[in-house]
Design a protein around this motif. Sequence first.
Motif, short mmCIF file in Angstrom:
data_model
loop_
_atom_site.label_atom_id
_atom_site.label_comp_id
_atom_site.label_asym_id
_atom_site.label_seq_id
_atom_site.Cartn_x
_atom_site.Cartn_y
_atom_site.Cartn_z
N LYS A 114 0.86 -1.18 0.00
CA LYS A 114 0.00 0.00 0.00
C LYS A 114 0.89 1.24 0.00
N ARG A 115 0.58 2.15 -0.89
CA ARG A 115 1.36 3.38 -0.96
C ARG A 115 0.48 4.53 -0.51
N ARG A 116 1.09 5.44 0.18
CA ARG A 116 0.32 6.59 0.60
C ARG A 116 0.41 7.65 -0.49
N GLY A 117 -0.54 8.52 -0.50
CA GLY A 117 -0.54 9.61 -1.49
C GLY A 117 0.56 10.60 -1.18
N LYS A 118 0.87 11.43 -2.16
CA LYS A 118 1.95 12.39 -1.97
C LYS A 118 1.62 13.43 -0.91
N ARG A 119 0.35 13.77 -0.78
CA ARG A 119 -0.03 14.81 0.18
C ARG A 119 -0.38 14.25 1.55
N SER A 120 -0.51 12.96 1.66
CA SER A 120 -0.88 12.40 2.96
C SER A 120 0.34 12.44 3.88
N PRO A 121 0.12 12.68 5.16
CA PRO A 121 1.25 12.78 6.09
C PRO A 121 1.92 11.43 6.31
N LYS A 122 3.19 11.51 6.61
CA LYS A 122 3.94 10.28 6.89
C LYS A 122 3.50 9.70 8.22
N SER A 123 3.55 8.41 8.28
CA SER A 123 3.26 7.78 9.57
C SER A 123 4.44 8.00 10.50
#
Length: 116
Positions: free
Chosen positions: A37-46
């Motif tokens: 699963k990849r996060r979106g570019k604008r979503s914050p890092k975990s």
Amino acid sequence: MSWRQVILLSSLSALVLLCSMKQKIFMQESDASNFLKRRGKRSPKSRDEANAENRQKLRDDELRREYYEEQRNEFENFVEEQRDEQEERTREAVEQWRQWHYDGLYPSYLYNRQNI
């Protein structure tokens, strides 16, 4: 043993090995779904991603610091050796000059020369 029995025995042993290794090889479904699963570019890092990135940066900084410190130490050693060699050559040259120009008087002849 005939060749059929050998093949049957080897295939059964392979099947048993695969069944026992299945638990070690394959992931659980929940882990597998999150793995790619990849996060979106604008979503914050975990928090884990940020910590891993910070650890990597700190490690890179430490390696860079060690590299430059080693380079600086090598250069300082090189400069010190060059300086020591130059001082030795200068000392030898001055010593040879003094031996060549020694007139038997002390202090040197420039101060003891008689005016003619």
